[in-house]
Design an enzyme around this catalytic site. Structure first.
Site, PDB file in Angstrom:
ATOM      1  CB  CYS A  80      -0.962  -0.003   1.175  1.00  0.00           C
ATOM      2  SG  CYS A  80      -2.054  -1.435   1.129  1.00  0.00           S
ATOM      3  CB  CYS A 198     -13.358  -2.473   5.847  1.00  0.00           C
ATOM      4  SG  CYS A 198     -13.518  -3.644   7.208  1.00  0.00           S
ATOM      5  CB  SER A 199     -10.276   1.328   3.032  1.00  0.00           C
ATOM      6  OG  SER A 199      -9.396   0.225   3.066  1.00  0.00           O
ATOM      7  CG  HIS A 323      -6.792   1.653   0.228  1.00  0.00           C
ATOM      8  ND1 HIS A 323      -5.613   2.231  -0.215  1.00  0.00           N
ATOM      9  CD2 HIS A 323      -6.416   0.574   0.979  1.00  0.00           C
ATOM     10  CE1 HIS A 323      -4.584   1.518   0.241  1.00  0.00           C
ATOM     11  NE2 HIS A 323      -5.047   0.511   0.953  1.00  0.00           N
TER      12      HIS A 323
END
Ligand SMILES: [Zn+2]
Lengths: 379, 117
Positions: A80, A198-199, A323
């Site tokens: 990430c 949660c993304s 994301h």
């Protein structure tokens, strides 16, 4: 060694883009950054492209799309943090004197590559017994509640804050605020975390044009200085350590503060890697922006909201903006540059001078986290 | 962190899990490594104890296709000074005592020991 400036930034709307691909998204972001920098495309001497799941020659495909094929380009995979590391590599190439003007890009078309919960690499011993990324953070949340005596309800204030910020960001995936009750009532993913903790799965691209001090003066005179761009990898601890404090985040942050010559008290806004609600607490505490175990109380008091003492994730963060893995680290820098230039519209933080971007990701058994970057930008 | 008090598996009884131990500084690792992160000494194979204490836990509701949900995951601290992730048969609580058992699909999993504290 030259100082490094961010001359221009661009990003696509983050969200689900079923009729586009990563090349197309990367090209849109790159062209906007070039336009924003006010430079000629041929002034770009080198490029870096961060992505995670996009396959071979991702960056080359984007360059071919925008007429820039031929210049040196390096693709970057660092989970990430891939996009953040493309910025770091671009900055290093400028500091080394190799290039004057460099494109740093991050892209991901995640909806075509992935659904549901992200897991560590299938060869990893922890993946073989069922570890998921939400599972790791859920276990951190369980322990955080135990260590600091805070509650699930207080944790829900983080998605509430970030989705409210996203509603003020036209580039964000989510455009609607949510309530604490909605966060608590959402479908469970890994207890105590639910869907709104949660993304999401997101497609998007983001880009920045970086340059040397001399080029910044010559070109548009409104560059934002990239005062530090620090990277660390997770250590293998010879004994079990707390999962409610992040030595990896702390090591990257301390290095960045030292290089930038600023301290946590100087930071006007922070974009941190809130891949999960609990992650935001661990990140800001690891960066020493809030006391250990104290962040949820600070959020409750409004300190991390727009208009608060230190707004965290004014863009909406990963929870609100979305994301797209490889694009995330670049998009954080896009937000900070716009805030420091006073161009952040409805979510502008008055008088913002110093912005901190924190990005980290990945997991391997016995290692706290794979890669972590902290970047500091100064007006 | 407990570092003593739990006997290693008796001779002749194969341990379910094998880690690494540093002959120079005593540090232990799981999964096994080649070189010690503390002193850079060469590591040796070491059997791990079958009993430990739950450090933290979750119930996973969404996972990779190979796993039937929901299931409980626990991080367990073993007396050698390593933390091992596994599934738990039953409900988890921080601090509870658990022990390893073989599992056909996963290789190993944990089960609760008595009532614990
Ligand atoms: Zn050693």
């Amino acid at each position: 060694m030259s100082d490094v400036y961010v001359l221009g930034v661009g990003m696509t709307r983050f969200g689900k883009h079923p009729d586009r691909d990563a090349t197309d998204l990367g090209a849109e972001a790159a062209l906007e950054a070039i336009r924003d920098a006010g430079i000629e495309p041929r002034q770009i001497e080198g490029a870096y492209c961060g992505h995670v799941f996009q396959g071979m020659a991702m960056g080359q495909r984007v360059l071919a799309h925008i007429g820039l094929a031929g210049i040196p380009l390096t693709n970057v995979e660092n989970v990430c943090s891939s996009g953040a590391v493309s910025i770091r590599e671009a900055a290093l190439s400028i500091r080394a004197g190799e290039h004057d003007v460099v494109l740093a890009l991050g892209v991901e078309h995640l909806t075509s590559r992935f659904q549901g919960a992200l897991t560590p690499d299938p060869d990893d011993v922890e993946a073989t017994v069922g570890l998921t990324m939400p599972g790791i953070y859920a276990m951190r949340a369980t322990r955080y509640f135990e260590d600091y005596g805070v509650t699930r309800r207080q944790l829900a204030l983080i998605p509430v804050k970030n989705k409210a910020n996203a509603a003020r960001n036209p580039m964000a995936q989510f455009q609607e605020a949510v309530t604490v009750e909605q966060v608590l009532g959402a479908r469970p993913i890994a207890e105590p975390l639910g869907k709104l903790d949660c993304s999401p799965v997101t497609d998007g691209g983001a880009a920045a044009i970086l340059c040397s001090a001399a080029a910044a003066r010559r070109l548009n005179g409104r560059g934002v200085r990239l005062a530090a761009s620090s990277l660390r990898t997770g250590t293998v601890d010879p004994e079990p350590v707390s999962m409610t404090f992040e030595p990896l985040t702390n090591a990257a942050a301390r290095d960045a503060y030292e290089r930038a010559g600023v301290g946590p008290g100087d930071v006007s806004l922070a974009e941190v890697h809130d891949c999960f609600s609990i992650a935001e607490a661990l990140r800001v505490e690891g960066c020493e922006l809030f006391p250990r175990g104290g962040y949820l109380h600070a959020v409750e008091r409004g300190e991390a909201s727009l208009g608060g003492r230190l707004p965290v994730n004014p863009s909406g963060g990963l929870l609100g903006k979305g994301h797209p893995l490889g694009a995330t680290g670049v998009a954080q820098v896009v937000e900070i540059v716009r805030q420091l230039r006073g161009e952040a519209g409805d979510r502008q933080i008055e008088g913002a001078k110093v912005g901190l971007a924190h990005c980290r990701g990945g997991k391997a058994a016995g290692v706290e986290g794979a890669a972590c970057t902290v970047q500091i930008l100064v007006r | 962190m407990t570092t003593a008090g739990e006997p290693a598996p008796a001779a002749g009884v194969a341990a379910l899990l094998t880690g690494s131990r540093c002959p120079a500084c005593g540090a232990a690792f799981f999964p096994p490594r080649q070189v010690c992160s503390r002193c850079l000494g060469k590591l040796e194979e070491a059997p791990l104890s079958a009993r430990g204490t739950v450090y933290t836990h979750t119930v996973v509701h969404q996972s990779a296709p190979a796993f039937e949900t929901p299931y409980t995951l626990v991080y367990v601290d073993l007396p050698e000074g390593v933390r091992v992730l596994g599934q738990l048969a039953g409900e988890a609580r921080i601090g509870m005592e658990v022990e390893l058992e073989p599992d056909e699909q996963l290789g190993f999993r944990f089960r609760p020991v008595g009532e614990g504290s």
